[in-house]
Design a protein around this motif. Structure first.
Motif, PDB file in Angstrom:
ATOM      1  N   LEU A 105       0.793  -1.167  -0.007  1.00  0.00           N
ATOM      2  CA  LEU A 105       0.103  -0.073   0.138  1.00  0.00           C
ATOM      3  C   LEU A 105       0.801   1.242  -0.152  1.00  0.00           C
ATOM      4  O   LEU A 105       0.521   2.441  -0.739  1.00  0.00           O
ATOM      5  N   ASN A 106       2.005   1.098   0.546  1.00  0.00           N
ATOM      6  CA  ASN A 106       2.898   2.383   0.852  1.00  0.00           C
ATOM      7  C   ASN A 106       3.610   2.607  -0.409  1.00  0.00           C
ATOM      8  O   ASN A 106       3.788   3.787  -1.178  1.00  0.00           O
ATOM      9  N   SER A 107       3.899   1.258  -1.298  1.00  0.00           N
ATOM     10  CA  SER A 107       4.447   1.497  -2.762  1.00  0.00           C
ATOM     11  C   SER A 107       3.593   2.287  -3.551  1.00  0.00           C
ATOM     12  O   SER A 107       3.965   2.837  -4.621  1.00  0.00           O
ATOM     13  N   LEU A 108       2.308   2.018  -3.457  1.00  0.00           N
ATOM     14  CA  LEU A 108       1.326   2.606  -4.248  1.00  0.00           C
ATOM     15  C   LEU A 108       1.290   4.150  -4.215  1.00  0.00           C
ATOM     16  O   LEU A 108       0.930   4.603  -5.099  1.00  0.00           O
ATOM     17  N   LYS A 109       1.729   4.529  -3.103  1.00  0.00           N
ATOM     18  CA  LYS A 109       1.426   5.827  -2.719  1.00  0.00           C
ATOM     19  C   LYS A 109       2.838   6.546  -2.925  1.00  0.00           C
ATOM     20  O   LYS A 109       2.742   7.711  -2.727  1.00  0.00           O
ATOM     21  N   GLY A 110       3.901   5.792  -3.491  1.00  0.00           N
ATOM     22  CA  GLY A 110       5.074   6.310  -3.784  1.00  0.00           C
ATOM     23  C   GLY A 110       6.063   6.452  -2.585  1.00  0.00           C
ATOM     24  O   GLY A 110       7.047   7.082  -2.903  1.00  0.00           O
ATOM     25  N   VAL A 111       5.721   5.837  -1.462  1.00  0.00           N
ATOM     26  CA  VAL A 111       6.386   5.921  -0.239  1.00  0.00           C
ATOM     27  C   VAL A 111       7.507   4.769  -0.348  1.00  0.00           C
ATOM     28  O   VAL A 111       7.385   3.789  -0.632  1.00  0.00           O
ATOM     29  N   PRO A 112       8.870   5.152  -0.425  1.00  0.00           N
ATOM     30  CA  PRO A 112       9.919   4.351  -0.568  1.00  0.00           C
ATOM     31  C   PRO A 112      10.110   3.284   0.374  1.00  0.00           C
ATOM     32  O   PRO A 112       9.848   3.715   1.582  1.00  0.00           O
ATOM     33  N   LYS A 113      10.658   2.227   0.226  1.00  0.00           N
ATOM     34  CA  LYS A 113      10.998   1.065   0.974  1.00  0.00           C
ATOM     35  C   LYS A 113      11.745   1.571   2.061  1.00  0.00           C
ATOM     36  O   LYS A 113      12.720   2.112   1.886  1.00  0.00           O
ATOM     37  N   PRO A 114      11.609   1.182   3.308  1.00  0.00           N
ATOM     38  CA  PRO A 114      12.831   1.412   4.343  1.00  0.00           C
ATOM     39  C   PRO A 114      14.125   0.726   4.067  1.00  0.00           C
ATOM     40  O   PRO A 114      13.974  -0.425   3.232  1.00  0.00           O
ATOM     41  N   THR A 115      15.304   1.120   4.557  1.00  0.00           N
ATOM     42  CA  THR A 115      16.480   0.656   4.174  1.00  0.00           C
ATOM     43  C   THR A 115      16.480  -0.785   4.953  1.00  0.00           C
ATOM     44  O   THR A 115      16.301  -0.668   6.310  1.00  0.00           O
ATOM     45  N   PRO A 116      16.984  -1.857   4.738  1.00  0.00           N
ATOM     46  CA  PRO A 116      16.918  -3.092   5.225  1.00  0.00           C
ATOM     47  C   PRO A 116      17.800  -2.891   6.516  1.00  0.00           C
ATOM     48  O   PRO A 116      18.960  -2.312   6.370  1.00  0.00           O
ATOM     49  N   ASN A 117      17.533  -3.542   7.652  1.00  0.00           N
ATOM     50  CA  ASN A 117      18.495  -3.795   8.717  1.00  0.00           C
ATOM     51  C   ASN A 117      19.750  -4.731   8.387  1.00  0.00           C
ATOM     52  O   ASN A 117      19.898  -5.161   7.452  1.00  0.00           O
ATOM     53  N   ALA A 118      20.706  -4.543   9.291  1.00  0.00           N
ATOM     54  CA  ALA A 118      22.009  -5.405   8.916  1.00  0.00           C
ATOM     55  C   ALA A 118      21.858  -6.787   8.444  1.00  0.00           C
ATOM     56  O   ALA A 118      22.290  -7.516   7.829  1.00  0.00           O
ATOM     57  N   TYR A 119      20.916  -7.429   9.301  1.00  0.00           N
ATOM     58  CA  TYR A 119      20.537  -8.967   9.412  1.00  0.00           C
ATOM     59  C   TYR A 119      19.982  -9.355   7.854  1.00  0.00           C
ATOM     60  O   TYR A 119      20.298  -9.981   7.207  1.00  0.00           O
ATOM     61  N   LEU A 120      19.156  -8.375   7.538  1.00  0.00           N
ATOM     62  CA  LEU A 120      18.316  -8.555   6.358  1.00  0.00           C
ATOM     63  C   LEU A 120      19.323  -8.277   5.117  1.00  0.00           C
ATOM     64  O   LEU A 120      19.297  -9.202   3.993  1.00  0.00           O
ATOM     65  N   GLN A 121      20.104  -7.156   5.315  1.00  0.00           N
ATOM     66  CA  GLN A 121      20.746  -7.074   4.104  1.00  0.00           C
ATOM     67  C   GLN A 121      21.893  -8.190   3.885  1.00  0.00           C
ATOM     68  O   GLN A 121      22.308  -8.428   2.595  1.00  0.00           O
ATOM     69  N   ARG A 122      22.377  -8.601   4.883  1.00  0.00           N
ATOM     70  CA  ARG A 122      23.323  -9.847   4.682  1.00  0.00           C
ATOM     71  C   ARG A 122      22.639 -10.937   4.138  1.00  0.00           C
ATOM     72  O   ARG A 122      23.112 -11.549   3.149  1.00  0.00           O
ATOM     73  N   MET A 123      21.163 -11.377   4.583  1.00  0.00           N
ATOM     74  CA  MET A 123      20.701 -12.136   3.803  1.00  0.00           C
ATOM     75  C   MET A 123      20.526 -12.008   2.243  1.00  0.00           C
ATOM     76  O   MET A 123      20.612 -12.666   1.435  1.00  0.00           O
TER      77      MET A 123
END
Length: 261
Positions: free
Chosen positions: A60-78
């Motif tokens: 829903l946020n993406s439909l409104k043009g809201v950018p995705k939050p920056t991934p945390n360190a754990y998610l970024q490693r994955m």
């Protein structure tokens, strides 16, 4: 399912004219993923409580043009591990599918496909790989998944509490159903790997998912801001029955040996 019967899993090539010449990961490709669009990785996010990776609120946020939050360190490693392992798993999948199908295949990493527009939302898809037989008459999609775990490379069954991670994930199933619709290639494989093993599933196109579940949920997201949705278990139960009916795991003794040597 043996190799001879498995040859019916390769479907006709129909909608390659829908493919753009925009390379995955390019600036233009990233720009087209924002705004009033839905990609295959977001397909499960139209349902309340189904996806844990890209939630309904994220969509829903993406439909409104809201950018995705920056991934945390754990998610970024994955994410980084998945990117690093994708070429390895892609080569393994191509080798295994040739053995199962008993025919020479052309492997192809596609650009983005553009699909239909519903309720002002344009559908797009960028499969990880397409395999095409040598005479260019049939093809199948291949979705690659790397599981950052020392355990099994599958997912728990969505309807069985505390089940072992040996099943096809519901989020992934929604993703490949969307890929098959947008590309017009109505046969798909999911090849998943972890530090422990490898698994392969074959998935058939399920029109009931599209007409009875996906499009109504997409309409609610577009026109009602996601309101008046069903409870999560309503979606999970209905989609899980379709998943079980339209997918099957294929035994991979060779791929398992490759992964554990």
């Amino acid at each position: 399912m043996n190799g001879r019967n498995f040859m019916v899993a390769i479907g006709p090539v129909t909608k390659f004219h829908r493919q753009t010449m925009i390379a995955p990961g390019s600036a233009e490709w990233l720009a087209r993923r924002t705004g009033k669009t839905i990609g295959s990785s977001q397909a499960a996010a139209v349902f309340n409580g189904v996806s844990k990776t890209s939630t309904k609120q994220d969509f829903l946020n993406s439909l409104k043009g809201v950018p995705k939050p920056t991934p945390n360190a754990y998610l970024q490693r994955m994410l980084d591990a998945g990117v690093a392992m994708e070429p390895v798993l892609r080569n393994e999948a191509a080798y295994v599918l040739e053995l199962l199908l008993r025919k020479k295949l052309i492997t192809y990493v596609p650009c983005q496909f553009v699909g239909d527009t519903h309720y002002g939302i344009e559908e797009r898809s960028t499969p990880d790989m397409v395999v095409i037989d040598a005479n260019l008459s049939s093809a199948a999609l291949v979705e690659i998944k790397w599981r950052c775990t020392n355990g099994d490379c599958g997912w728990p069954h969505p309807l069985v509490k505390s089940s072992q991670p040996r099943h096809l994930g519901l989020t992934v199933w929604c993703q490949v159903q969307h890929q098959m619709h947008v590309t017009g290639i109505h046969s798909a494989f999911v090849y998943s790997g972890s530090a422990k093993n490898r698994r392969l599933w074959h998935v058939h196109y399920c029109s009931i998912f599209r007409q009875k579940h996906f499009l109504p949920a997409l309409q609610r997201c577009a026109e009602k801001d996601g309101a008046e949705d069903h409870a999560p278990m309503v979606h999970i139960s209905a989609l899980s029955l379709l998943l079980d009916a339209s997918s099957q795991e294929i035994g991979l003794p060779i791929a398992y040996s490759m992964a554990t040597q």
